[in-house]
Every structure is written in structure tokens, then in C-alpha cells.
Write a protein that holds these residues in place. Structure first.
Motif, PDB file in Angstrom:
ATOM      1  N   SER A 134       2.192   1.753  -3.478  1.00  0.00           N
ATOM      2  CA  SER A 134       1.133   2.227  -4.365  1.00  0.00           C
ATOM      3  C   SER A 134       0.845   3.709  -4.152  1.00  0.00           C
ATOM      4  CB  SER A 134      -0.141   1.423  -4.148  1.00  0.00           C
ATOM      5  OG  SER A 134       0.058   0.081  -4.502  1.00  0.00           O
ATOM      6  N   LEU A 183      -3.000  -2.074  -4.774  1.00  0.00           N
ATOM      7  CA  LEU A 183      -4.075  -1.770  -3.826  1.00  0.00           C
ATOM      8  C   LEU A 183      -5.049  -2.940  -3.637  1.00  0.00           C
ATOM      9  CD1 LEU A 183      -4.717   1.980  -4.675  1.00  0.00           C
ATOM     10  CD2 LEU A 183      -3.557   1.023  -2.693  1.00  0.00           C
ATOM     11  N   VAL A 243       0.834  -1.201   0.000  1.00  0.00           N
ATOM     12  CA  VAL A 243       0.000   0.000   0.000  1.00  0.00           C
ATOM     13  C   VAL A 243       0.872   1.257   0.000  1.00  0.00           C
ATOM     14  CG1 VAL A 243      -1.716   1.303   1.326  1.00  0.00           C
ATOM     15  CG2 VAL A 243      -1.980  -1.154   1.031  1.00  0.00           C
ATOM     16  N   GLY A 253      -3.160  -5.436  -1.532  1.00  0.00           N
ATOM     17  CA  GLY A 253      -3.110  -4.967  -0.151  1.00  0.00           C
ATOM     18  C   GLY A 253      -4.423  -5.186   0.569  1.00  0.00           C
TER      19      GLY A 253
END
Length: 91
Positions: A27, A64, A24, A67
Motif C-alpha cells: 500500500s 491499509l 502495508v 493491514g
């Protein structure tokens, strides 16, 4: 007053937690890179289709959701561990 015992986290839970933070975080950095690259003019004349930019653009698309799945898996593993501990403490 109850006595609090130290919780023991399994290796898998720690790995998932660091995986979530890393994926995350990477990202989010990719989002910021896209924003700052656009502000710097890297997108003019199809500049985002060469170099490292295609990787930076696709990283949030896969990072994402990965995650999110890792967070769900971490929550399930933690819930199972806590229910086992509660069941053992009742005995």
C-alpha cells in the motif's frame, strides 16, 4: 536473575506478521506510485482511469484497513499466547 526462555511463535502469528508487512508495504508503494505518476504527468487527460492505475488507486483503500485488522488479530493472538504461557509458568 531470571532465566529467559526462547519464545515460540505459532505459524498463524508468523503468517499474520508477514501479511501485515506485505499488505502495508504494498500500500505504501502504491502511494508512492501515485505520487510519482502524478509528478510524471500520468494523470493528465484522464490518464489514471486506464491501465494499471485503477488497481494502484484502490489498493491503499483496501490494503491499509486489512493491514490494521491483521495487526489487531496479531495482538490478540499474542496476548492470548502470552497469558497461557504465564499461567503455565505459575504452576
Amino acid at each position: 536473575m531470571t532465566i529467559q526462555t526462547a519464545q515460540s511463535f505459532s505459524r498463524i502469528e508468523r503468517i499474520l506478521a508477514f501479511m501485515v508487512a506485505g499488505v502495508v508495504g504494498l500500500s505504501i508503494l502504491a502511494f508512492l506510485g501515485i505520487i510519482f505518476g502524478t509528478m510524471a504527468g500520468a494523470g493528465t487527460n484522464d490518464g489514471f482511469s486506464s491501465g494499471i492505475w485503477p488497481v494502484i488507486f484502490t489498493l491503499p483503500y483496501y490494503g491499509l484497513p486489512a493491514g490494521f485488522l491483521a495487526i489487531v488479530a496479531l495482538m490478540v493472538l499474542t496476548g492470548v499466547r502470552r497469558s497461557r504461557e504465564a499461567r503455565q509458568s505459575r504452576r
